[in-house]
Design a protein around this motif. Structure first.
Motif, short mmCIF file in Angstrom:
data_model
loop_
_atom_site.label_atom_id
_atom_site.label_comp_id
_atom_site.label_asym_id
_atom_site.label_seq_id
_atom_site.Cartn_x
_atom_site.Cartn_y
_atom_site.Cartn_z
N GLU A 51 29.91 8.28 4.90
CA GLU A 51 30.06 7.02 5.16
C GLU A 51 30.08 6.18 3.91
O GLU A 51 29.93 5.10 3.84
N ASP A 71 1.02 -1.21 -0.11
CA ASP A 71 -0.26 0.04 -0.01
C ASP A 71 0.96 1.27 -0.15
O ASP A 71 1.68 1.38 0.90
N HIS A 108 18.07 13.89 12.98
CA HIS A 108 18.59 13.02 11.88
C HIS A 108 17.27 12.39 11.52
O HIS A 108 16.47 11.75 12.27
N LYS A 150 8.69 10.31 15.86
CA LYS A 150 8.60 9.32 17.02
C LYS A 150 9.67 9.85 17.83
O LYS A 150 9.27 9.76 19.34
N ALA A 152 13.30 -4.56 3.53
CA ALA A 152 12.52 -3.60 4.09
C ALA A 152 13.12 -2.33 4.12
O ALA A 152 12.28 -1.39 4.29
N LYS A 166 1.74 2.89 3.21
CA LYS A 166 2.65 2.68 4.21
C LYS A 166 4.12 3.37 3.95
O LYS A 166 4.62 3.73 4.95
N SER A 222 24.69 5.18 13.22
CA SER A 222 24.59 3.95 13.91
C SER A 222 25.82 3.51 14.32
O SER A 222 26.74 4.01 13.89
N SER A 271 17.75 -0.75 15.27
CA SER A 271 18.45 0.43 14.83
C SER A 271 17.44 1.76 15.58
O SER A 271 17.61 2.59 15.82
N CYS A 275 25.94 8.18 10.18
CA CYS A 275 25.27 9.46 10.06
C CYS A 275 25.71 10.39 11.02
O CYS A 275 25.17 11.62 10.97
N ASN A 283 16.82 9.19 3.02
CA ASN A 283 17.80 9.17 3.76
C ASN A 283 19.14 9.53 3.17
O ASN A 283 19.74 9.08 2.00
N LYS A 286 9.23 9.76 9.74
CA LYS A 286 8.51 9.44 10.85
C LYS A 286 9.31 9.05 12.07
O LYS A 286 8.99 9.15 13.29
P1 HMG Z 1 9.04 -2.13 7.83
O1 HMG Z 1 9.17 -3.56 7.89
O2 HMG Z 1 8.61 -1.33 6.73
O3 HMG Z 1 8.19 -1.64 9.05
O4 HMG Z 1 10.52 -1.56 8.36
P2 HMG Z 1 6.82 -1.91 9.55
O5 HMG Z 1 5.97 -2.89 9.00
O6 HMG Z 1 6.83 -2.00 11.15
O7 HMG Z 1 5.99 -0.66 8.96
C1 HMG Z 1 6.74 0.89 9.20
C2 HMG Z 1 5.30 1.64 9.42
O8 HMG Z 1 4.58 1.81 8.30
C3 HMG Z 1 4.58 1.29 10.67
O9 HMG Z 1 4.53 2.40 11.71
C4 HMG Z 1 3.54 0.64 10.28
O10 HMG Z 1 2.27 0.67 11.08
C5 HMG Z 1 3.21 1.42 9.08
P3 HMG Z 1 4.83 2.46 13.28
O11 HMG Z 1 4.18 1.37 13.81
O12 HMG Z 1 6.27 2.40 13.03
O13 HMG Z 1 4.50 3.83 13.40
N1 HMG Z 1 2.28 0.94 7.94
C6 HMG Z 1 1.27 1.69 7.41
N2 HMG Z 1 1.00 3.02 7.73
C7 HMG Z 1 -0.06 3.36 6.80
N3 HMG Z 1 -0.74 2.68 6.02
C8 HMG Z 1 -0.32 1.49 5.71
C9 HMG Z 1 0.63 0.97 6.46
N4 HMG Z 1 1.38 -0.29 6.73
C10 HMG Z 1 2.29 -0.34 7.69
N5 HMG Z 1 -0.90 0.74 4.87
C11 HMG Z 1 12.07 0.08 8.81
C12 HMG Z 1 10.69 -0.16 8.67
C13 HMG Z 1 12.37 1.56 9.34
C14 HMG Z 1 12.64 -0.73 10.11
C15 HMG Z 1 12.97 -0.31 7.55
O14 HMG Z 1 12.60 0.55 6.53
C16 HMG Z 1 14.52 -0.18 7.62
O15 HMG Z 1 15.30 -1.14 8.37
N6 HMG Z 1 15.22 1.11 7.34
C17 HMG Z 1 16.66 1.12 7.52
C18 HMG Z 1 16.96 1.14 8.97
C19 HMG Z 1 16.70 2.76 9.48
O16 HMG Z 1 16.39 3.58 8.81
N7 HMG Z 1 16.65 2.72 10.83
C20 HMG Z 1 16.39 4.08 11.46
C21 HMG Z 1 17.14 4.28 12.72
S1 HMG Z 1 18.87 3.98 12.67
C22 HMG Z 1 19.38 5.44 12.04
O17 HMG Z 1 18.69 6.55 11.82
C23 HMG Z 1 21.01 5.33 11.18
C24 HMG Z 1 20.62 5.32 9.89
O18 HMG Z 1 20.50 6.65 9.13
C25 HMG Z 1 22.17 4.79 9.42
C26 HMG Z 1 23.49 5.68 9.82
O19 HMG Z 1 23.54 5.97 11.06
O20 HMG Z 1 24.49 5.65 9.00
C27 HMG Z 1 19.80 4.12 9.29
#
Ligand code: HMG
Length: 386
Positions: free
Chosen positions: A80, A30, A234, A243, A149, A33, A305, A202, A112, A273, A239
Motif C-alpha cells: 500500500e 511513560d 496481522h 487482544k 497517537a 506505554k 483496513s 480501526s 495490510c 508495523n 498488543k
Molecule cells: P493511544 O492513544 O496510544 O491509545 O492509541 P491508549 O491511550 O488507549 O493506549 C494504548 C494502550 O497503552 C492502552 O492499553 C493503555 O492502557 C496502555 P489497552 O487498554 O488498549 O490494553 N497504556 C500503558 N501501558 C503501560 N504503561 C503505561 C501506559 N499508558 C497507557 N504507562 C492506537 C493507540 C493503537 C489507537 C494508535 O497508536 C493508533 O491509532 N495506531 C494506528 C492504528 C492501528 O494500528 N490500528 C490497529 C488496527 S487496524 C490495522 O491493524 C490495520 C493497519 O495495520 C493498516 C492497514 O491495514 O493497512 C493499521
C-alpha cells in the motif's frame, strides 16, 4: 493431491532503527506505554535511498540465489506504499533481480491484506501448473503524522515468499474464510504521504473482520480452534494480536494461551508495523523460534483496513528447519543503524511524495538503492558491484 504452499521465505528491512524509548522521551510519555501498552520496542525507518522496491528486492534476492529463476513465471508485489500510480513496483524488482522477460508482473493493493491476496493468487497459479513457482513480495512503510497517537505504530519491512508445489516450509490447506466490510477506519488519500486513521474504530474493525473471517473459515471446512497449534495475526502493534487472540478464544469458548501466539512477535516488536508484510514477518519469527513445529497446524489471520480479512491455515513441513533464514533476519535487524530522534523527524518531514528530479545520497548498505528521480522516472541501482 499435491501439496501447495510456501517453499521459501525471506525478510528484509531498512537501514535505520528508532528506539521507541527516544520517541516516548520526546512525547513526554511513560516508555512503558509503548513497551507494554502497545507491545513495541523499536521501529524501522527507511533511509532517503530506500523504499518498498529496494526492500522488496533485498528480501527476494536470497530466494533467487537459492532457487534460481527457471520456474518463476509470475511476480506479485503486494503493497500500500506504491511508488507510482501506474507502474507496478514489481517491475523495478524484476529488473534489479535480472529475472527473465517471460514473467508476468503485477501489483496488488488492499491495505495490510494484499499480501494474503497475492498468496492466494499464487496458489491458484501453481494449482493450474505445479511446475511453475510464483515470487510473492510483500513490502510496506507505515507512516503517520508526526506527533500523532499513531506515530509509535510506524515501521517498515518486506517479506518475500516463493510459492510452489511440494513446499519446504508450509503446506497451505484448502479451506479459507473471508470478510469484506466498507469502513473508513484507516486509509491514505491519493494526495497524502501519511495515513488517515481512526484508531479506536480501526481496532474494532480489525476484531470484527477476524471474527467474520473465522466464522467463514469454519463454515468452509476450516479446522476447529483447538486443532490449531499456533496463530499468526496481522500485527500493527503486537498488543493488537494479543487482544485479537483473547477475543477469538472467547468466541470459541476456549482459553487464550500465550504460547499459541507470542513467538510470532519477536521480529515485529523490532520492525514496527510493516502493513502487508507484518503477518508474514510474524510467520517468519514463528518458524525461526526454538520450538520444533514439524506437523503443527498454523492459523494465519490477515487484516487490511477498509476492510478485508482472511483466515487460512497450513501444516509445517518435515525438514523445514533446514530452509529457514533465522540468521539472515537477525542480522538484518541487528545491522540497522540507530537514528537520533531529530534526524528521524527530519527524514519524516522530507518525504513529500513529489516526482521532482533529484539524486539521493548513498546511505543504505542494502543490495539495492533508489539512486534518483530523472524526468519523473525512478532510477534504482545495485550497490553490490559499486
Ligand atoms: P493511544 O492513544 O496510544 O491509545 O492509541 P491508549 O491511550 O488507549 O493506549 C494504548 C494502550 O497503552 C492502552 O492499553 C493503555 O492502557 C496502555 P489497552 O487498554 O488498549 O490494553 N497504556 C500503558 N501501558 C503501560 N504503561 C503505561 C501506559 N499508558 C497507557 N504507562 C492506537 C493507540 C493503537 C489507537 C494508535 O497508536 C493508533 O491509532 N495506531 C494506528 C492504528 C492501528 O494500528 N490500528 C490497529 C488496527 S487496524 C490495522 O491493524 C490495520 C493497519 O495495520 C493498516 C492497514 O491495514 O493497512 C493499521
Amino acid at each position: 493431491m499435491t501439496a501447495l504452499g510456501i517453499h521459501d521465505l525471506s525478510v528484509a528491512t531498512t537501514h535505520h532503527v528508532l528506539e521507541l524509548d527516544d520517541l516516548a522521551a520526546r512525547n513526554g510519555v511513560d516508555p512503558q506505554k509503548y513497551r507494554m501498552g502497545l507491545g513495541q520496542a523499536q521501529m524501522s525507518v527507511p533511509a532517503p535511498d530506500e523504499d518498498v522496491v529496494t526492500m522488496g528486492a533485498a528480501a527476494a534476492l536470497p530466494i533467487i540465489e537459492r532457487h534460481g529463476t527457471d520456474r518463476i513465471r509470475t511476480l506479485l508485489f503486494a503493497t500500500e506504499t506504491g511508488v507510482d500510480n501506474s507502474k507496478a513496483a514489481g517491475v523495478f524488482v524484476h529488473s534489479l533481480l535480472g529475472l527473465p522477460a517471460a514473467v508476468r508482473t503485477v501489483e496488488l493493493k488492499q491495505a495490510c491484506y494484499s499480501g494474503t491476496a497475492a498468496l492466494q493468487t499464487a496458489l491458484g497459479i501453481v494449482a493450474r501448473n505445479p511446475s511453475e513457482q510464483v515470487l510473492v513480495i510483500t513490502a510496506d512503510i507505515a507512516r503517520y503524522e508526526l506527533d500523532s497517537a499513531a506515530e509509535p505504530t510506524q515501521g517498515a519491512a518486506a517479506v518475500a515468499m516463493l510459492v510452489s508445489a511440494d513446499p519446504a516450509l508450509l503446506a497451505l490447506e484448502t479451506a479459507s474464510g473471508v470478510h469484506t466490510a466498507d469502513i473508513d477506519d484507516f486509509w491514505r488519500p491519493l494526495d497524502s504521504t501519511t495515513a488517515v486513521v481512526d484508531g479506536a474504530l480501526s481496532t474494532r474493525a480489525y476484531m470484527d473482520a477476524v471474527l467474520g473471517a473465522w466464522d467463514d473459515y469454519r463454515a468452509h471446512g476450516g479446522a476447529e480452534f483447538a486443532d490449531i497449534d499456533h496463530f499468526v495475526y496481522h500485527q500493527p502493534f503486537t498488543k493488537m494480536a494479543r487482544k485479537a487472540h483473547a477475543r477469538l478464544a472467547q468466541h470459541n469458548g476456549a482459553e487464550s494461551v500465550p504460547e499459541a501466539f507470542e513467538s510470532t512477535f519477536t521480529y515485529n516488536i523490532q520492525l514496527g508495523n510493516s502493513y502487508t508484510a507484518s503477518m508474514y514477518a510474524g510467520l517468519a519469527a514463528l518458524l525461526d523460534s526454538d520450538d520444533d513445529l514439524t506437523g503443527k497446524r498454523i492459523g494465519l489471520l490477515s487484516y487490511g483496513s477498509g476492510s478485508v480479512g482472511e483466515v487460512l491455515s497450513g501444516i509445517v513441513q518435515p525438514g523445514y528447519r533446514e530452509h529457514v533464514r533465522a540468521e539472515q533476519t537477525r542480522a538484518a535487524l541487528e545491522n540497522r543503524q540507530r537514528i537520533a530522534l531529530e534526524d528521524y523527524r527530519a527524514l519524516h518531514a522530507a518525504v513529500d511524495g513529489s516526482s521532482t528530479d533529484q539524486e539521493f545520497p548513498q546511505v543504505t548498505a542494502a543490495p539495492f538503492r533508489l539512486a534518483g528521480i530523472r524526468g519523473h522516472a525512478r532510477h534504482y541501482e545495485s550497490t553490490r558491484s559499486a
